[in-house]
Design a protein around this motif. Structure first.
Motif, PDB file in Angstrom:
ATOM      1  N   UNK A 119     -37.298 -28.731  16.009  1.00 24.57           N
ATOM      2  CA  UNK A 119     -37.252 -28.330  14.612  1.00 24.57           C
ATOM      3  C   UNK A 119     -36.365 -27.116  14.366  1.00 24.57           C
ATOM      4  N   UNK A 120     -35.867 -26.491  15.448  1.00 22.54           N
ATOM      5  CA  UNK A 120     -35.049 -25.291  15.303  1.00 22.54           C
ATOM      6  C   UNK A 120     -33.594 -25.657  15.069  1.00 22.54           C
ATOM      7  N   UNK A 121     -32.962 -24.872  14.232  1.00 24.55           N
ATOM      8  CA  UNK A 121     -31.517 -25.013  14.088  1.00 24.55           C
ATOM      9  C   UNK A 121     -30.876 -24.410  15.336  1.00 24.55           C
ATOM     10  N   UNK A 122     -29.638 -24.774  15.621  1.00 23.02           N
ATOM     11  CA  UNK A 122     -28.962 -24.152  16.779  1.00 23.02           C
ATOM     12  C   UNK A 122     -28.915 -22.626  16.664  1.00 23.02           C
ATOM     13  N   UNK A 123     -28.775 -22.119  15.452  1.00 24.15           N
ATOM     14  CA  UNK A 123     -28.722 -20.670  15.251  1.00 24.15           C
ATOM     15  C   UNK A 123     -30.072 -20.022  15.573  1.00 24.15           C
ATOM     16  N   UNK A 124     -31.166 -20.666  15.160  1.00 24.20           N
ATOM     17  CA  UNK A 124     -32.498 -20.124  15.442  1.00 24.20           C
ATOM     18  C   UNK A 124     -32.766 -20.107  16.946  1.00 24.20           C
ATOM     19  N   UNK A 125     -32.373 -21.173  17.639  1.00 23.61           N
ATOM     20  CA  UNK A 125     -32.589 -21.213  19.077  1.00 23.61           C
ATOM     21  C   UNK A 125     -31.734 -20.155  19.773  1.00 23.61           C
ATOM     22  N   UNK A 126     -30.488 -19.995  19.336  1.00 21.48           N
ATOM     23  CA  UNK A 126     -29.611 -18.971  19.916  1.00 21.48           C
ATOM     24  C   UNK A 126     -30.206 -17.578  19.712  1.00 21.48           C
ATOM     25  N   UNK A 127     -30.808 -17.339  18.554  1.00 23.32           N
ATOM     26  CA  UNK A 127     -31.453 -16.046  18.288  1.00 23.32           C
ATOM     27  C   UNK A 127     -32.636 -15.834  19.237  1.00 23.32           C
ATOM     28  N   UNK A 128     -33.419 -16.875  19.459  1.00 24.24           N
ATOM     29  CA  UNK A 128     -34.541 -16.778  20.386  1.00 24.24           C
ATOM     30  C   UNK A 128     -34.045 -16.476  21.800  1.00 24.24           C
ATOM     31  N   UNK A 129     -32.995 -17.157  22.240  1.00 24.71           N
ATOM     32  CA  UNK A 129     -32.428 -16.922  23.573  1.00 24.71           C
ATOM     33  C   UNK A 129     -31.978 -15.472  23.708  1.00 24.71           C
ATOM     34  N   UNK A 130     -31.275 -14.956  22.709  1.00 24.14           N
ATOM     35  CA  UNK A 130     -30.792 -13.570  22.765  1.00 24.14           C
ATOM     36  C   UNK A 130     -31.945 -12.579  22.820  1.00 24.14           C
ATOM     37  N   UNK A 131     -32.999 -12.840  22.068  1.00 20.96           N
ATOM     38  CA  UNK A 131     -34.161 -11.947  22.080  1.00 20.96           C
ATOM     39  C   UNK A 131     -34.812 -11.932  23.453  1.00 20.96           C
ATOM     40  N   UNK A 132     -34.975 -13.101  24.062  1.00 22.03           N
ATOM     41  CA  UNK A 132     -35.583 -13.175  25.394  1.00 22.03           C
ATOM     42  C   UNK A 132     -34.673 -12.521  26.439  1.00 22.03           C
ATOM     43  N   UNK A 133     -33.364 -12.651  26.280  1.00 21.34           N
ATOM     44  CA  UNK A 133     -32.431 -11.981  27.205  1.00 21.34           C
ATOM     45  C   UNK A 133     -32.598 -10.466  27.148  1.00 21.34           C
ATOM     46  N   UNK A 134     -32.759  -9.941  25.938  1.00 23.11           N
ATOM     47  CA  UNK A 134     -32.857  -8.487  25.762  1.00 23.11           C
ATOM     48  C   UNK A 134     -34.189  -7.951  26.264  1.00 23.11           C
TER      49      UNK A 134
END
Length: 162
Positions: A119-134
């Motif tokens: 259900x996530x847009x590619x942008x939402x998933x990319x934001x989640x990935x960046x948050x977990x990376x940080x």
């Protein structure tokens, strides 16, 4: 911290109030342990009744498992304590149409509060990935679908080549 990650963290405690006839019930988001326990308990119930698990009893198992899942999801919206102590108590309190409706309400609630990678847009998933990376330690506290967690793991372990 991103809004999406905050939503993921909050999902474990999210309770939605629903009205069934003249009674207000709460539906809490289930976690992976709840799903496992419900499946094991459903198998145990069938075993105690002398029902062999197989093709002929698959529908019975699914019905029993969904009752065990609802048992875990249905709570008093004020105290967040379970409303029934056993599947039998729940079955004797609701009709099959009540169960269908409650299940649909739960699924709507879960889709809203437990973002799923489908259900996530590619942008939402990319934001989640960046948050977990940080903040990698936050990955351990994410209460999300196994599909989302699997996609996160694969993305972080083997990032796409740009």
């Amino acid at each position: 911290m991103s809004e999406l990650l905050n939503k993921l963290k909050a999902s474990g405690g999210a309770v939605r109030a629903v009205q069934l006839r003249d009674v207000t019930l709460g539906l809490r988001i289930l976690n992976e342990q709840d799903y496992l326990d419900a499946g094991v308990d459903a198998l145990q119930s069938m075993k105690e009744l002398g029902v062999e698990f197989g093709l002929a009893s698959a529908d019975l198992f699914e019905a029993e498992k969904s009752t065990h899942l609802l048992l875990r999801a249905l709570v008093d919206p004020e105290t967040v304590k379970p409303i029934a102590g056993s599947p039998k108590q729940l079955r004797t309190a609701i009709s099959s149409s009540d169960k269908e409706w409650l299940t649909a309400q739960y699924l709507d609630h879960e889709r809203e509060w437990s973002p799923n990678e489908r259900n996530m847009t590619p942008e939402q998933f990319a934001e989640l990935v960046e948050t977990v990376k940080k903040t990698p330690e936050t990955a351990l506290s994410i209460d999300s679908s196994s599909a989302t967690l699997r996609r996160l793991l694969l993305t972080l372990a083997s990032p796409p080549v740009a």
